[in-house]
Scaffold this active site. Structure first.
Site, PDB file in Angstrom:
ATOM      1  N   ARG A   1      -1.481   6.852  15.600  1.00 33.40           N
ATOM      2  CA  ARG A   1      -1.943   7.769  16.815  1.00 33.40           C
ATOM      3  C   ARG A   1      -3.067   8.560  16.257  1.00 33.40           C
ATOM      4  NH1 ARG A   1       1.735   8.129  20.972  1.00 33.40           N
ATOM      5  NH2 ARG A   1       1.132  10.092  21.597  1.00 33.40           N
TER       6      ARG A   1
ATOM      7  N   ASP B   1       7.526   0.422  28.121  1.00 32.09           N
ATOM      8  CA  ASP B   1       6.816   1.396  27.425  1.00 32.09           C
ATOM      9  C   ASP B   1       6.791   1.239  26.012  1.00 32.09           C
ATOM     10  OD1 ASP B   1       5.219   3.635  27.402  1.00 32.09           O
ATOM     11  OD2 ASP B   1       7.144   4.798  27.248  1.00 32.09           O
TER      12      ASP B   1
END
Length: 1347
Positions: free
Chosen positions: A852, A432
């Protein structure tokens, strides 16, 4: 172990309208206990019935006081056995192993026939192995039973018949009114009916459920009438769906009693699930709906499939070969015996006449006698030794100080010890990104507002084009609206309770001289040096803290020393404001609608803590109140104390033991030296001067202010002081958010001057504070904006956005939306098309920097439209079917024609040493696949910066692929790139949409091409897609060994699917760590886990397995040779004692010791040379060449030992000191003595890591044979063979000692010679054997050359 065997399902009663007992559809999909739970009929218990698969539960439980309430309905059970089922179930499990079953059959056969050896030779080792394994498994189950008892026996407060009672957790039944206090775990699934929060809210964390540690908000059902506690059991009936595994859905309703008979809808926001924890809410009351093993937590805790190490495949292959060899040997010896009986024995007249008849019974006797004689070719103690080696090896990993994180006091955790050696076999690692490669610590970095790009500079914005610095005083309308949207479009909670508490300072703070509370690197003004290019002026402002304790009788500390109003506008009291504020006491907090019993008491002394700051040029004085008196009453009648949020939710950067941790940079792509090299030591800077690295390519995220020492730059001391004050205040407010991104945005707004100070009865308050002003000037009173929050349209994984509807002070209604740009841009009006294009370009720039991104939009809502929305939303909420779908359709209507405001860019800092870890693993031959939910640009930048994708690698993108044909075109092109780009590394990047096509329509083609790439980056994946990717690679014919590593609940499926699951105990909870096989605190620890522990465990297990087969072949090889000299009479050359103790005592201890301590290389060398990891991958040391070499050595040793002894006894058997010939019993004893010495010395020769303890175990094993044989041979037992005094005679014989020395040298000289030649000439072992892997490499080389 559950020795009581209590049934947790006894309290349920399922009744259907037609009187039948149909099985619900959901029951077929859940675990077996669900079926039992609702097909169980019981005449006693709570009023739980079903109508059309819906449960009906009476609030307050059964009303018939005469009936006894059932017990154990809420009991959880994680044990495998009970006292009754332990023995049969455990024996069944153990005899599934081929070796155990084989010895069981041999024991039975030896009891049924005239066995050539005692049946005890098979029975005793079998009993020993079974007993040891059963004891281990039983002990583990007892530990699980004790853990269950701790949970089941925990006290729970319930209200039954209007009275408070404290019962065990296991005795809670459906319908009970359960009281849960602050910081307590919820004992079962509850429907929330009452909360001490004045607005009916309840804040919880669900880390035990979904791994997310962020705060979540639940609500009391709307329009639920307020009744006294004594009458709550008369509210009515709850009707809800049967329990499912979905944690995020719940459909039900409350049918109120009374004349109106109203029905209130219930949804997931009204349900507290078992395993969640109440936070920031003093007390709640809920009605139990799902209890025990049918709660959602237990339904999601089903046992996963057992994982087996790949080494067991090789062990099984070896066992099959040995078993086939055993059958072949027995068959050969049987036919040779029949030949002798027919043609040889009749010629030997002294043996008498041969029998004429030959029956089936005689055939079975002869054949099975040989089978019993050679059954020790199968090593029965192999499995139990492997189990012990794995368990002890797992302890070593848990004790490893390098896998221990001191900050969190977290050691490595091994949940599955039978996969230890699998750590050394990993070919492909799936990882991840967020929280695994990164820290999940969000820092606001940049933003795009009305088509302009800005950089965040702590308390200012910097225009990217003009480089102008803007503070809140210079914001234009667009910029103010943008940050206003960020400050109100969220669900952040202020954990300090109220603004007054924050204004008063950190409550219960220790003296500041002893402990620095707040973020690290908190500088005083004296830490700053101002420099000019003309003159060097140094202005020092020494800050000292003086603590003065005083007692305040006012709950909010209003009687404490007055706060200086010219210090910090954030700390100014707002009593003079025209807006009326709700006062929330620090010590006592109670909801107006939370009715208490008549036993309430007032606290005699309620105190608050406050810090009073008076600042001049040299001093900072404070006052702290610290006296409290807390009554100790029962939960219903006690007065609730609120503990400080610092104690409840300790921040990751909070100082430990009074010392602030050092500053850690949050890196991002663009600074190569920050990632791929070791830290460079720098000299200490002069006192009171702060330096920043001169690199201009490295971008630092905000963690602590740093300054550049250049003559042209002035650092203003007052600016730094203001930053510290703002940071202190934000720290005191203690924001709690549902996501770290949301918290980072709210904190960024606060740093810029828009401080969100909490919600008061859904009234959002934002204090406007100019952060940059002259510290000598008195501050004006800050302005405060208020918004009435009307609705929150929650974020979901399908919507990928959240919205709030608010009403401003002028009565206008606005909707603010925040979410992924791919979901927000389509909702924007056509008038925003140009702005959308510019913002999208900026978002792409942000993504290339590894940030992000979120898009922000809003619009004005007309009153008529809002009323229509209310009607549709009410209809959707009242529906019991498709409620979620109807609600989202309603949301979509009002989330339209939005005006785009801009976008945000937040950085997620990389984990420590992540680049070094990834580069080392790639050097070790491990291919790394990163599976993430981020967009391609963001993930690509992170992958480059952390070393996942090499800088010079070719990057191939597969984006927005729609069908199989497009996918095959991409894969063919990529395959050609790999083949013709010989020697160049290639990286594949694919998005979730394209991957869905690949998995569904071209799975094998995608797999075969992707595994050839150096690195693979899969973006925008769902948790299900992650597990599907792992499953796809596992299905390859190449038999790749896979490992998955993650830290969140969304990684659980991927972790469980891989051969080895590794969890990181990070910020997103412990769900991944609990479901993983191995868990630790930091990603960088993976390097040591694989390269050191994985390497060691692989080498150790290989040595253990090969040695076990070797020593048993030596043992039985002598028995085989002996048959040729006894007319194949199935006689044993060994005494039964030797057969019994050979594997248990004589040879077991040294191999176990070296199997847990062997180190072919030092730990430092393995860490420095990752290429050594490749030596053991694919279980190379368990391949056939190694096995055959050990078998050849075993045959050679058995031949040397037997025929050396045979020659000694044949040519001159007068070897005893008193001049007599030796008896036959001495022959077998001498052989056994030599075998024990040779096989133990062989192990010594094969070992690399020699310690005194290891040598001691070898000596102890040989002495164990000597001692047991001496004791045995002095006792005159007529039991098996007669070796009375035989061994004592051998011990006293000098020729015997010389013979043993000669035999050992003859056996081990070839072993030693070959070993030394390999080292001296650097010969690679078995290079002459082609092998499967070498054939594959030759084929690949041929194809790459001639294609």
């Amino acid at each position: 172990m559950n020795f009581f065997g209590h049934d947790h399902l006894s309290g349920f009663r399922r009744i259907d309208r037609i009187g039948s007992y149909p099985t619900a559809a959901w029951a077929d999909q859940e675990s077996f206990h669900l079926k039992d739970a609702f097909l169980w009929s019981w005449h006693k218990g709570s009023r739980v019935s079903t109508i059309n698969d819906w449960l009906q539960i009476q609030i307050g439980g059964p009303q018939d006081v005469k009936k006894k309430r059932p017990k154990g309905q809420n009991r959880i059970k994680s044990t495998k056995y009970t006292l009754i089922t332990f023995l049969p179930q455990n024996l069944l499990e153990q005899f599934r192993r081929i070796a155990n079953f084989y010895f069981l059959v041999m024991t039975i056969i030896s009891l049924l026939i005239d066995s050539p050896v005692s049946p005890m030779t098979s029975l005793l080792p079998l009993v020993f192995v079974i007993a040891v394994t059963a004891a281990k498994q039983g002990y583990e189950d007892i530990l699980r039973y004790r853990t269950d008892n701790v949970v089941n026996s925990s006290p729970v407060t319930v209200i039954r018949d209007g009275k408070e009672a404290i019962i065990k957790s296991e005795d809670v039944i459906s319908g009970d009114l359960v009281v849960v206090e602050r910081d307590c775990d919820v004992p079962c699934d509850l429907v929330l009916l009452r909360s001490t929060d004045p607005h009916g809210k309840c804040f919880i964390t669900t880390a035990n459920l979904d791994g997310e540690s962020n705060l979540k908000t639940l609500m009391v059902p709307r329009d639920l009438p307020t009744v006294d506690l004594q009458d709550m059991h008369k509210l009515g009936m709850i009707e809800c769906e049967s329990p499912t595994t979905d944690l995020y859905s719940f459909n039900g309703k409350i049918e109120l009693k009374g004349g109106e008979g109203r029905i209130l809808p219930l949804s997931a926001e009204n349900v507290l699930l078992r395993g969640s924890r109440v936070k920031n809410t003093e007390c709640v009351i809920g009605c139990a709906v799902y209890t025990g093993m049918i709660s959602k937590l237990q339904l999601n805790s089903r046992l996963t499939r057992n994982k087996n190490a790949s080494s067991e495949t090789y062990i099984n292959r070896f066992l099959i070969v040995i078993l086939v060899a055993l059958i072949a040997i027995v068959t050969l010896l049987y036919f040779l015996k029949r030949y002798n009986e027919l043609f040889v024995i009749p010629k030997l007249t002294y043996l008498g006449d041969a029998t004429d008849s030959y029956s089936v019974k005689q055939f079975l006797q002869d054949y099975l006698s040989f089978l019993i004689l050679f059954n020790y070719l199968i090593p029965i103690s192999l499995y139990v030794t492997i189990e012990l080696q794995r368990v002890i090896g797992s302890w070593f990993m848990e004790w490893d100080i390098e896998l221990y994180e001191k900050e969190t006091d977290q050691p490595c955790v091994v949940n599955t010890s039978n996969l230890n050696e699998e750590l050394g076999q990993i070919n492909i690692l799936f990882s991840d990104k967020t929280g695994t490669l990164t820290k999940n610590e969000m820092n606001f970095q940049q933003c795009s507002i009305a088509g302009q790009k800005f950089l965040f500079k702590t308390t200012r914005l910097e225009d990217e084009e003009t480089k102008a610095l803007l503070d809140i005083n210079k914001f234009n309308a667009n910029q103010r609206v943008f940050f206003q949207a960020l400050s109100i479009c969220h669900t952040v909670q202020v954990a300090s309770g109220s603004l007054e508490e924050a204004d008063a300072g950190n409550t219960k703070r220790e003296p500041l001289a002893a402990i620095k509370t707040g973020p690290p690197e908190m500088y005083s003004i004296s830490d700053i040096t101002e420099e000019s290019h003309n003159a060097s002026q140094q202005s020092e402002l020494n800050v000292s803290h003086t603590i003065d304790n005083s007692v305040s009788g006012h709950p909010n500390g209003s009687n404490s020393t007055a706060t200086s109003s010219d210090v910090n506008p954030l700390l100014v009291s707002d009593d003079s404001y025209g807006v009326e504020r709700r006062k929330r006491p620090v010590v006592v907090k109670r909801s107006p609608n939370f009715a208490r019993s008549n036993r309430m008491h007032n606290s005699p002394n309620a105190t608050a803590t406050a810090i009073d700051l008076n600042v001049n040029q040299t001093d900072l004085n404070g006052a702290l109140n610290g006296v409290e008196n807390t009554p100790n009453f029962r939960p219903i009648s006690l007065q609730f104390r609120r503990s400080t949020s610092e104690k409840d939710l300790q921040q990751s950067w909070e100082p430990q033991n009074g010392q602030a941790p050092g500053h850690r940079r949050a890196h991002s792509y663009g600074a190569p030296n920050a990632y791929l090299t070791s830290p460079i030591a720098v000299s200490s800077p002069p006192t009171n001067v702060l330096f920043r690295s001169t690199s201009t390519t490295s971008r630092e995220s905000y963690a602590a202010p740093t300054f550049t020492r250049q003559p042209t730059i002035l650092v203003r001391a007052e600016s730094q002081r203001r930053k510290n004050e703002i940071r202190d205040f934000i720290f005191t407010l203690d924001y709690q958010a549902s996501s770290p991104d949301e918290k980072a945005l709210v904190e960024a707004c606060a740093n810029l001057g828009m401080v969100y100070t909490g919600d008061d009865d859904e009234t959002l308050r934002v204090r406007i504070v100019p952060p940059h002003m002259d510290y000598k000037r008195p501050f004006a009173k800050p302005k405060e904006e208020t918004f009435q929050r009307l609705h929150v349209l929650e974020f979901t994984s399908d919507r990928k956005r959240m919205s709030v509807i608010v009403r401003d002070t002028e009565g206008r209604k606005w909707i603010y939306t925040k979410g992924a740009e791919s979901y927000v841009f389509p909702l924007c009006a056509n008038s925003s098309a140009d702005l959308v294009s510019k913002t999208d370009s900026h978002i792409s720039d942000f993504a290339r920097l590894g940030l992000r991104t979120l898009a922000i939009a809003r619009r004005l809502i007309a009153e008529e439209e809002y009323q229509d929305f209310l009607v549709e939303l009410a209809q959707a909420n009242s529906s019991l079917e498709n409620r979620k779908q109807l609600s989202e359709e309603c949301y979509a209507k009002i989330e339209s024609n939005l005006d785009l405001l801009g976008a945000t860019a937040v950085e997620d800092a990389l984990q420590d040493d992540v680049a070094d870890t990834l580069v080392s693993l790639q050097a070790a031959g491990i291919k790394i696949w990163v599976l993430t939910g981020d967009k391609v640009e963001t993930a690509l930048n992170i992958a480059l910066s952390c070393g996942h994708i090499p800088p010079d690698a070719k990057k191939y993108f597969i984006i927005d692929c729609k069908n199989r044909e497009e996918m095959l075109l991409h894969l063919n092109a990529l395959d050609r790139e790999i083949i013709f780009g010989i020697g160049q590394e290639c990286a594949l990047l694919i998005d979730g949409k394209s991957l869905g096509v690949a998995l569904a329509e071209a799975s094998s083609e995608f797999r075969d091409v992707a595994v050839k790439c150096t690195a693979v980056l899969c973006c925008r994946l769902s948790p299900l897609q992650k597990s599907e990717v792992v499953s796809l690679i596992k299905s390859s014919n190449e038999n790749y060994n896979t490992a998955s590593i993650g830290d969140g609940a969304n990684d659980v499926s991927m972790i469980q699917e891989a051969h080895v699951g590794i969890g990181i105990m990070g910020r997103e909870g412990r769900q991944a760590a609990r479901c993983a096989d191995f868990a630790f605190a930091k990603f960088c620890m993976l390097k040591r886990l694989l390269l050191v522990h994985g390497h060691y465990h692989s080498v150790r297990l290989s040595l253990l397995v090969l040695y076990f087969f070797y020593k048993n072949i030596v043992f039985m090889g002598i028995m085989f040779l002996f048959q040729f000299h006894t007319l194949f009479s199935s006689s044993s050359v060994y005494d039964s004692l030797f057969l019994t103790l050979y594997n248990v005592i004589y040879t077991s201890l040294p191999i176990l010791f070296i199997a847990i301590s062997e180190k072919p290389y030092t730990e430092d060398k393995l860490m420095r040379t990752p290429q050594l990891y490749k030596k053991n991958t694919d279980n190379k040391q368990l391949h056939w060449p190694y096995f055959l070499m050990w078998v050849l050595f075993a045959i050679y040793h058995s031949v040397i030992i037997f025929y050396f002894a045979f020659c000694l006894f044949s040519f001159n058997n007068v070897i005893l000191n008193y001049g007599q010939t030796v008896a036959f019993s001495c022959f077998g004893t001498l052989l056994m003595w030599t075998v024990v010495v040779v096989v133990n010395l062989k192990l010594w020769l094969e070992s690399m890591y020699l310690s005194y303890w290891y040598i001691f175990t070898i000596i102890i094993s040989i002495l164990g044979f000597v001692v047991t044989t001496v004791i045995y041979n002095v006792i005159n037992l007529d039991y098996d063979t007669d070796i009375y005094w035989a061994y004592n005679n051998l011990l006293a014989s000098l020729p015997v000692w010389l013979w043993i020395l000669l035999t050992c040298v003859a056996c081990l000289v070839p072993d030693y010679t070959i070993r030394m030649l390999q080292r001296a000439l650097n010969i690679k072992s078995f290079s002459i054997f082609p092998g499967k892997q070498r054939k594959l490499k030759m084929r690949e080389k041929f194809e790459s050359t001639y294609l």
